[in-house]
Design an enzyme around this catalytic site. Structure first.
Site, PDB file in Angstrom:
ATOM      1  CB  SER A  78      -0.928   0.092   1.109  1.00 32.57           C
ATOM      2  OG  SER A  78      -1.683   1.162   1.469  1.00 32.57           O
TER       3      SER A  78
ATOM      4  CG  HIS B   9      -4.399  -0.727  -1.853  1.00 28.17           C
ATOM      5  ND1 HIS B   9      -5.437  -1.538  -2.025  1.00 28.17           N
ATOM      6  CD2 HIS B   9      -4.593   0.052  -0.936  1.00 28.17           C
ATOM      7  CE1 HIS B   9      -6.418  -1.214  -1.591  1.00 28.17           C
ATOM      8  NE2 HIS B   9      -6.138   0.019  -0.895  1.00 28.17           N
TER       9      HIS B   9
ATOM     10  CG  ASP C  14      -5.390   3.334   0.839  1.00 26.82           C
ATOM     11  OD1 ASP C  14      -6.442   2.596   0.532  1.00 26.82           O
ATOM     12  OD2 ASP C  14      -4.460   2.892   1.524  1.00 26.82           O
TER      13      ASP C  14
ATOM     14  CG  MET D  96      -8.067   8.383   2.353  1.00 28.08           C
ATOM     15  SD  MET D  96      -6.988   8.163   3.875  1.00 28.08           S
ATOM     16  CE  MET D  96      -6.204   6.707   3.928  1.00 28.08           C
TER      17      MET D  96
ATOM     18  CG  HIS E  14      -9.819   1.683  -0.898  1.00 31.68           C
ATOM     19  ND1 HIS E  14      -9.289   1.012   0.283  1.00 31.68           N
ATOM     20  CD2 HIS E  14     -11.288   1.507  -0.731  1.00 31.68           C
ATOM     21  CE1 HIS E  14     -10.344   1.089   1.241  1.00 31.68           C
ATOM     22  NE2 HIS E  14     -11.313   1.514   0.469  1.00 31.68           N
TER      23      HIS E  14
ATOM     24  CG  MET F 278     -11.264   4.504   1.682  1.00 34.03           C
ATOM     25  SD  MET F 278     -10.028   4.431   2.801  1.00 34.03           S
ATOM     26  CE  MET F 278      -8.497   4.493   1.843  1.00 34.03           C
TER      27      MET F 278
ATOM     28  CG  MET G 193     -11.936  -1.308   4.575  1.00 30.80           C
ATOM     29  SD  MET G 193     -10.202  -1.310   3.834  1.00 30.80           S
ATOM     30  CE  MET G 193      -9.682  -0.258   5.145  1.00 30.80           C
TER      31      MET G 193
ATOM     32  CG  PHE H  79      -5.441   8.153  10.259  1.00 28.37           C
ATOM     33  CD1 PHE H  79      -4.614   9.378   9.946  1.00 28.37           C
ATOM     34  CD2 PHE H  79      -6.809   8.327  10.486  1.00 28.37           C
ATOM     35  CE1 PHE H  79      -5.004  10.587  10.011  1.00 28.37           C
ATOM     36  CE2 PHE H  79      -7.169   9.607  10.648  1.00 28.37           C
ATOM     37  CZ  PHE H  79      -6.555  10.695  10.577  1.00 28.37           C
TER      38      PHE H  79
ATOM     39  CG  ASP I  98      -6.174  -2.050   3.449  1.00 27.93           C
ATOM     40  OD1 ASP I  98      -5.103  -1.987   3.870  1.00 27.93           O
ATOM     41  OD2 ASP I  98      -6.498  -0.922   2.454  1.00 27.93           O
ATOM     42  N   GLY I  99      -5.585  -3.505   6.374  1.00 29.59           N
ATOM     43  CA  GLY I  99      -5.675  -2.838   7.637  1.00 29.59           C
ATOM     44  C   GLY I  99      -4.797  -3.698   8.633  1.00 29.59           C
TER      45      GLY I  99
END
Length: 243
Positions: free
Chosen positions: A26, A51, A53, A55, A84, A86, A155, A161, A190-191
Site C-alpha cells: 500500500s 494499492h 488509497d 481519501m 481504493h 474512500m 477492511m 490512517f 486491508d488494515g
C-alpha cells in the site's frame, strides 16, 4: 446473474487467483519524497499489484492521493494499480481515476447502499469493479451484490490512517465471503496486516493482501526479501488453489 459487462473480466484478476496469495504493498505507507525510487524498488522486488488509497477528508478523516498522483504513478510503472476510493461521492471520480491509469476501482457500500450502478459503470470503463466494507458494517450488506463485483475488499481497520491494530472480526467476514462468492471474484483484505497475522487472513480466504506499514516499516532486508518473507508466512495456512 452476472451482467454482460461484469463477465468481461480483466485478465490480471485471474492471475491473482492463480498465484494467490498475492501481497499488494500500500503506497500510503511509502516514502513520498522518493516515490519513483520506491516504485522501482517494488517492481524489482517482484510486486504485481500496488494499492492506492484515495481519501477525501469527509468519508474518512484524512486526505490522500488524487488523480494527478495516480497519473504520475502510472507514468512510472506498468504494475496493476488498485485504487481504493474512500470518498463520499465516488460517482464523480470513476472516470477521472480510470483515465489516470487505475486498473481497479473499489467503492464503499457505506456510501452506496445499492452499488450496482457504480459497479456497472466501473466495468464499462474497463476496470475491475471492487466493493468494500468497514469493520462495523455487517457482511449481509454486500452479499446481494457479489455477482456484480470483481473484487471484494474487507477492511480490518477503520479507513483513514495507517498503523492501526488488526480487527479479527474481519476474518469471519472473509470466511463467509469465501463460502458465498461467485467463481472468479477476488477476496482482498486491508488494515493492520503484518507477518504475525497474514496467515490467518489467507486461512480465512483472502487472495490479495494489502500491506502498508507492515511492509514499509519492516527494516529487515530488501523489499524483495520482505515480500518473500510475507508470502512464505501467508502460505502457511492458505487453502489449496481451487478450494
Amino acid at each position: 446473474m452476472r451482467s454482460e459487462q461484469i463477465d468481461a473480466r480483466p485478465e490480471w484478476l485471474e492471475e491473482i487467483l492463480r498465484r494467490r496469495p498475492v501481497i499488494s504493498p500500500s503506497l500510503l505507507a511509502c516514502d513520498f519524497t522518493r516515490l519513483g525510487e520506491e516504485i522501482r524498488a517494488l517492481e524489482e522486488a517482484g510486486a504485481r499489484v500496488l494499492h492506492i488509497d484515495v481519501m477525501d477528508g469527509h468519508f474518512v478523516p484524512n486526505l490522500s492521493m488524487g488523480v494527478p498522483i495516480v497519473e504520475a504513478i502510472r507514468r512510472l510503472t506498468n504494475l496493476i494499480l488498485d485504487v481504493h476510493l474512500m470518498v463520499d461521492n465516488p460517482e464523480l471520480f470513476l472516470e477521472p481515476f480510470r483515465k489516470a491509469g487505475a486498473d481497479a476501482l473499489t467503492v464503499h457500500i457505506e456510501v452506496a447502499p445499492d452499488p450496482r450502478p457504480l459497479l456497472e459503470s466501473i466495468r464499462r470503463l474497463g476496470a475491475a469493479a471492487g466493493l468494500s466494507l468497514n469493520p462495523p458494517t455487517p457482511i449481509e450488506s454486500v452479499l446481494p451484490f457479489l455477482s456484480f463485483c470483481d473484487l471484494i475488499l474487507v477492511m480490518s481497520v477503520m479507513p483513514g490512517f495507517g498503523g492501526q491494530a488488526f480487527q479479527p472480526s474481519a476474518l469471519e467476514k472473509l470466511r463467509l465471503l469465501r463460502e458465498n462468492r461467485p467463481p472468479g471474484v477476488v477476496l482482498s483484505i486491508d488494515g493492520g496486516i503484518k507477518a504475525a497475522n497474514v496467515s490467518l487472513c489467507t486461512a480465512a480466504g483472502a487472495d490479495l493482501l494489502v500491506i502498508g506499514t507492515g511492509f514499509f516499516t519492516d527494516e529487515a532486508g530488501t523489499y524483495g526479501e520482505r515480500l518473500h518473507r510475507l508470502h512464505r508466512r501467508a502460505l502457511e495456512l492458505a487453502p489449496a488453489r481451487g478450494a
